[in-house]
Design a protein around this motif. Structure first.
Motif, PDB file in Angstrom:
ATOM      1  N   ASP A 214       0.811  -1.213   0.000  1.00 16.08           N
ATOM      2  CA  ASP A 214       0.000   0.000   0.000  1.00 16.08           C
ATOM      3  C   ASP A 214       0.843   1.262   0.000  1.00 16.08           C
ATOM      4  OD1 ASP A 214      -2.355  -1.434  -0.011  1.00 16.08           O
ATOM      5  OD2 ASP A 214      -2.519  -1.472   2.181  1.00 16.08           O
ATOM      6  N   HIS A 215       2.100   1.145   0.413  1.00 21.01           N
ATOM      7  CA  HIS A 215       2.966   2.313   0.508  1.00 21.01           C
ATOM      8  C   HIS A 215       4.338   1.988  -0.063  1.00 21.01           C
ATOM      9  CE1 HIS A 215      -0.092   3.957   3.216  1.00 21.01           C
ATOM     10  NE2 HIS A 215      -0.011   2.828   3.910  1.00 21.01           N
ATOM     11  N   ALA A 216       4.998   3.003  -0.614  1.00 23.83           N
ATOM     12  CA  ALA A 216       6.353   2.816  -1.116  1.00 23.83           C
ATOM     13  C   ALA A 216       7.278   2.480   0.049  1.00 23.83           C
ATOM     14  CB  ALA A 216       6.831   4.084  -1.823  1.00 23.83           C
ATOM     15  N   GLY A 217       8.258   1.627  -0.211  1.00 27.89           N
ATOM     16  CA  GLY A 217       9.200   1.238   0.833  1.00 27.89           C
ATOM     17  C   GLY A 217       9.906  -0.050   0.485  1.00 27.89           C
ATOM     18  N   VAL A 218      10.745  -0.485   1.406  1.00 22.81           N
ATOM     19  CA  VAL A 218      11.502  -1.722   1.232  1.00 22.81           C
ATOM     20  C   VAL A 218      11.010  -2.713   2.282  1.00 22.81           C
ATOM     21  CG1 VAL A 218      13.783  -2.789   1.239  1.00 22.81           C
ATOM     22  CG2 VAL A 218      13.497  -0.463   0.365  1.00 22.81           C
ATOM     23  N   TYR A 219      10.598  -3.890   1.849  1.00 19.90           N
ATOM     24  CA  TYR A 219      10.027  -4.913   2.719  1.00 19.90           C
ATOM     25  C   TYR A 219      10.896  -6.157   2.656  1.00 19.90           C
ATOM     26  CZ  TYR A 219       6.118  -1.712   2.237  1.00 19.90           C
ATOM     27  OH  TYR A 219       5.342  -0.587   2.233  1.00 19.90           O
ATOM     28  N   ARG A 220      11.326  -6.605   3.806  1.00 16.99           N
ATOM     29  CA  ARG A 220      12.242  -7.746   3.873  1.00 16.99           C
ATOM     30  C   ARG A 220      11.477  -9.061   3.692  1.00 16.99           C
ATOM     31  NH1 ARG A 220      17.272  -9.433   6.140  1.00 16.99           N
ATOM     32  NH2 ARG A 220      17.159 -11.535   7.001  1.00 16.99           N
ATOM     33  N   GLY A 221      12.074  -9.950   2.936  1.00 18.31           N
ATOM     34  CA  GLY A 221      11.562 -11.298   2.785  1.00 18.31           C
ATOM     35  C   GLY A 221      12.587 -12.304   3.256  1.00 18.31           C
ATOM     36  N   GLN A 222      12.149 -13.520   3.518  1.00 14.14           N
ATOM     37  CA  GLN A 222      13.030 -14.528   4.090  1.00 14.14           C
ATOM     38  C   GLN A 222      12.532 -15.921   3.728  1.00 14.14           C
ATOM     39  OE1 GLN A 222      15.900 -14.053   6.054  1.00 14.14           O
ATOM     40  NE2 GLN A 222      16.150 -16.269   5.880  1.00 14.14           N
ATOM     41  N   CYS A 223      13.460 -16.836   3.502  1.00 15.79           N
ATOM     42  CA  CYS A 223      13.083 -18.238   3.407  1.00 15.79           C
ATOM     43  C   CYS A 223      12.712 -18.719   4.806  1.00 15.79           C
ATOM     44  CB  CYS A 223      14.235 -19.077   2.852  1.00 15.79           C
ATOM     45  SG  CYS A 223      13.882 -20.848   2.807  1.00 15.79           S
ATOM     46  N   SER A 224      11.533 -19.315   4.940  1.00 14.42           N
ATOM     47  CA  SER A 224      11.069 -19.741   6.260  1.00 14.42           C
ATOM     48  C   SER A 224      10.939 -21.253   6.376  1.00 14.42           C
ATOM     49  CB  SER A 224       9.722 -19.083   6.581  1.00 14.42           C
ATOM     50  OG  SER A 224       8.754 -19.454   5.620  1.00 14.42           O
ATOM     51  N   GLN A 225      11.468 -21.983   5.412  1.00 10.77           N
ATOM     52  CA  GLN A 225      11.487 -23.447   5.451  1.00 10.77           C
ATOM     53  C   GLN A 225      12.942 -23.886   5.524  1.00 10.77           C
ATOM     54  OE1 GLN A 225       8.910 -25.918   5.187  1.00 10.77           O
ATOM     55  NE2 GLN A 225      10.559 -27.357   5.575  1.00 10.77           N
ATOM     56  N   MET A 234      19.287 -16.560   3.617  1.00 12.99           N
ATOM     57  CA  MET A 234      18.581 -16.624   2.339  1.00 12.99           C
ATOM     58  C   MET A 234      17.447 -15.613   2.374  1.00 12.99           C
ATOM     59  SD  MET A 234      17.028 -19.947   0.408  1.00 12.99           S
ATOM     60  CE  MET A 234      16.209 -19.780  -1.188  1.00 12.99           C
ATOM     61  N   ALA A 235      17.824 -14.346   2.329  1.00 12.82           N
ATOM     62  CA  ALA A 235      16.860 -13.254   2.416  1.00 12.82           C
ATOM     63  C   ALA A 235      16.705 -12.584   1.055  1.00 12.82           C
ATOM     64  CB  ALA A 235      17.310 -12.235   3.459  1.00 12.82           C
ATOM     65  N   PHE A 236      15.699 -11.759   0.958  1.00 11.66           N
ATOM     66  CA  PHE A 236      15.507 -10.937  -0.229  1.00 11.66           C
ATOM     67  C   PHE A 236      14.741  -9.694   0.173  1.00 11.66           C
ATOM     68  CE2 PHE A 236      11.923 -13.770   0.125  1.00 11.66           C
ATOM     69  CZ  PHE A 236      10.812 -13.017  -0.229  1.00 11.66           C
ATOM     70  N   GLU A 237      14.600  -8.763  -0.751  1.00 13.03           N
ATOM     71  CA  GLU A 237      13.867  -7.534  -0.470  1.00 13.03           C
ATOM     72  C   GLU A 237      12.831  -7.286  -1.558  1.00 13.03           C
ATOM     73  OE1 GLU A 237      16.959  -4.762   2.070  1.00 13.03           O
ATOM     74  OE2 GLU A 237      16.918  -4.526  -0.116  1.00 13.03           O
ATOM     75  N   VAL A 238      11.696  -6.748  -1.129  1.00 14.86           N
ATOM     76  CA  VAL A 238      10.679  -6.286  -2.063  1.00 14.86           C
ATOM     77  C   VAL A 238      10.677  -4.761  -1.995  1.00 14.86           C
ATOM     78  CG1 VAL A 238       8.235  -6.242  -2.644  1.00 14.86           C
ATOM     79  CG2 VAL A 238       9.285  -8.354  -1.802  1.00 14.86           C
ATOM     80  N   VAL A 239      10.952  -4.127  -3.114  1.00 16.82           N
ATOM     81  CA  VAL A 239      11.014  -2.669  -3.185  1.00 16.82           C
ATOM     82  C   VAL A 239       9.748  -2.184  -3.883  1.00 16.82           C
ATOM     83  CG1 VAL A 239      12.318  -0.664  -3.989  1.00 16.82           C
ATOM     84  CG2 VAL A 239      13.530  -2.759  -3.315  1.00 16.82           C
ATOM     85  N   ALA A 240       8.881  -1.507  -3.150  1.00 12.47           N
ATOM     86  CA  ALA A 240       7.640  -0.976  -3.706  1.00 12.47           C
ATOM     87  C   ALA A 240       7.869   0.468  -4.138  1.00 12.47           C
ATOM     88  CB  ALA A 240       6.519  -1.048  -2.676  1.00 12.47           C
ATOM     89  N   GLN A 241       7.516   0.765  -5.398  1.00  9.77           N
ATOM     90  CA  GLN A 241       7.759   2.091  -5.971  1.00  9.77           C
ATOM     91  C   GLN A 241       6.487   2.614  -6.634  1.00  9.77           C
ATOM     92  OE1 GLN A 241      10.971   0.252  -8.420  1.00  9.77           O
ATOM     93  NE2 GLN A 241      12.232   1.980  -7.735  1.00  9.77           N
ATOM     94  N   ASN A 242       6.430   3.938  -6.799  1.00 14.80           N
ATOM     95  CA  ASN A 242       5.309   4.466  -7.563  1.00 14.80           C
ATOM     96  C   ASN A 242       5.449   4.028  -9.014  1.00 14.80           C
ATOM     97  OD1 ASN A 242       6.868   6.475  -9.110  1.00 14.80           O
ATOM     98  ND2 ASN A 242       7.037   7.559  -7.155  1.00 14.80           N
TER      99      ASN A 242
END
Length: 356
Positions: A214-225, A234-242
């Motif tokens: 819903d908002h611009a920003g950087v959201y951390r992701g992670q392998c959870s298995q 084993m991480a990654f990032e989701v970058v939300a942009q306009n």
């Protein structure tokens, strides 16, 4: 002097006080965590930033509240049972047993009603996050490897806008994005806590999920298995942009690596040759002869925030450290240590700096 022995009532009072202190401490921790920054370690999963995550977050808090209430009720009943005096006469014992059965009947009835209500709530929540309100206009494919993430943007009719990147997903704000999930080796799990729940990536199978910010920003992701030695790295990032910034990023990522003239720059020429000789077998750089498919595409390496699936920030020093000491940073990763002389390191760093 003779020491006073603790009485039974004193022991009960001490246990009750300890339980109360522990409960207050736990509630204080939850309250402080709930108001902390969403990017703080270990508590980013307590905040939702999109419609695929908000319902499950509310469900999680509801289940937590019920668990706390059950714990307090059971603890109170246990303390009351311990503190209560045993019946002196057989008739009193029978009366106590009958009273105890009434507690069991009431507890069973209340528990059944609460559990059924929570079952309905869970099913409603699962239905609400099963699919987005609008049809996703963007579809990406994420393939999990030991221990990094390949991200393919391949849904655009214009081939120039289709490409692969690694460990960094860009999405437009306010739009649902369909994510197709695959695995190249073992079972992993794709999880961006602020945007959606967990979905497994299974070899030979394609699973689907959707995310929306819903908002611009950087959201951390992670392998959870749990997937092996470097599961935690084993991480990654989701970058939300306009929309404008996202389209500009996608256009730039779709281009091949910018041509680099190494005339008059022996270090740059040496770095290009060194990469082709020692790195191109695994890594790809579009627009060059490097066409490896076993490791991340490095065409626009310099545009990424992190390297090594979030293990290091993307700086020249960290990049060289990763190249030369990958097995120290992520033991058992497929990236080997690459021995470099001082001149080789400078030359390779100069060439990699052109990949923007």
């Amino acid at each position: 002097m003779q020491r006073a022995l603790p009485t039974r009532s004193n022991g009960i009072r001490a246990s009750r006080d300890a339980c109360a202190r522990a409960t207050l401490a736990a509630l204080a921790w939850v309250a402080s965590t709930a108001h902390a920054s969403p990017t703080a370690p270990l508590n980013y999963f307590l905040h939702a930033a999109g419609p695929a995550a908000a319902p499950t977050m509310r469900l999680g808090w509801a289940l937590t509240a019920i668990a706390v209430c059950v714990t307090l009720i059971v603890a109170g009943l246990l303390i009351g049972a311990i503190a209560r005096k045993r019946p002196a006469a057989p008739s009193d014992s029978l009366d106590a047993e009958a009273g105890g059965m009434r507690w069991i009947y009431v507890g069973t009835g209340v528990s059944s009603i609460v559990l059924f209500a929570m079952l309905v709530y869970v099913l409603v929540t699962l239905e609400s996050v099963a699919s987005p309100a609008a049809h996703p206009q963007l579809t990406i494919t994420v393939t999990a490897y030991d221990w990094w993430w390949k991200v393919d943007y391949a849904d655009d009719p214009d081939p120039a806008r289709n490409f692969s990147t690694a460990n960094e997903i860009h999405i437009p704000v306010g739009e649902p994005v369909k994510v197709q999930l695959k695995s190249a080796d073992v079972v992993h799990a794709f999880w961006v806590p602020q945007l959606a729940g967990k979905t497994q990536t299974i070899p030979g199978q394609t699973n689907e999920q959707w995310i929306q910010a819903d908002h611009a920003g950087v959201y951390r992701g992670q392998c959870s298995q749990f997937c092996g030695a470097q599961h935690a790295h084993m991480a990654f990032e989701v970058v939300a942009q306009n929309a404008a910034d996202f389209n500009a990023w996608r256009d730039a990522q779709g281009r091949p690596a910018a041509p680099v003239s190494d005339r008059g720059d022996p270090a740059l020429a040496a770095g290009r040759h060194l990469f082709a000789e020692r790195c191109a077998g695994c890594h790809m750089i579009r627009g060059t002869d490097a066409a490896g498919l076993q490791a991340p595409d490095l065409t626009h390496l310099g545009s990424r925030r992190t390297i090594a699936a979030g293990a290091l920030t993307n700086t020249p020093d960290h990049l060289l450290d990763w190249i030369q000491h990958a097995q120290r940073i992520k033991p058992e990763a497929l990236m080997p240590n690459i021995a470099l002389t001082t001149d080789d390191a400078a030359a390779l760093s100069a060439y990699l700096a052109t990949l923007r």
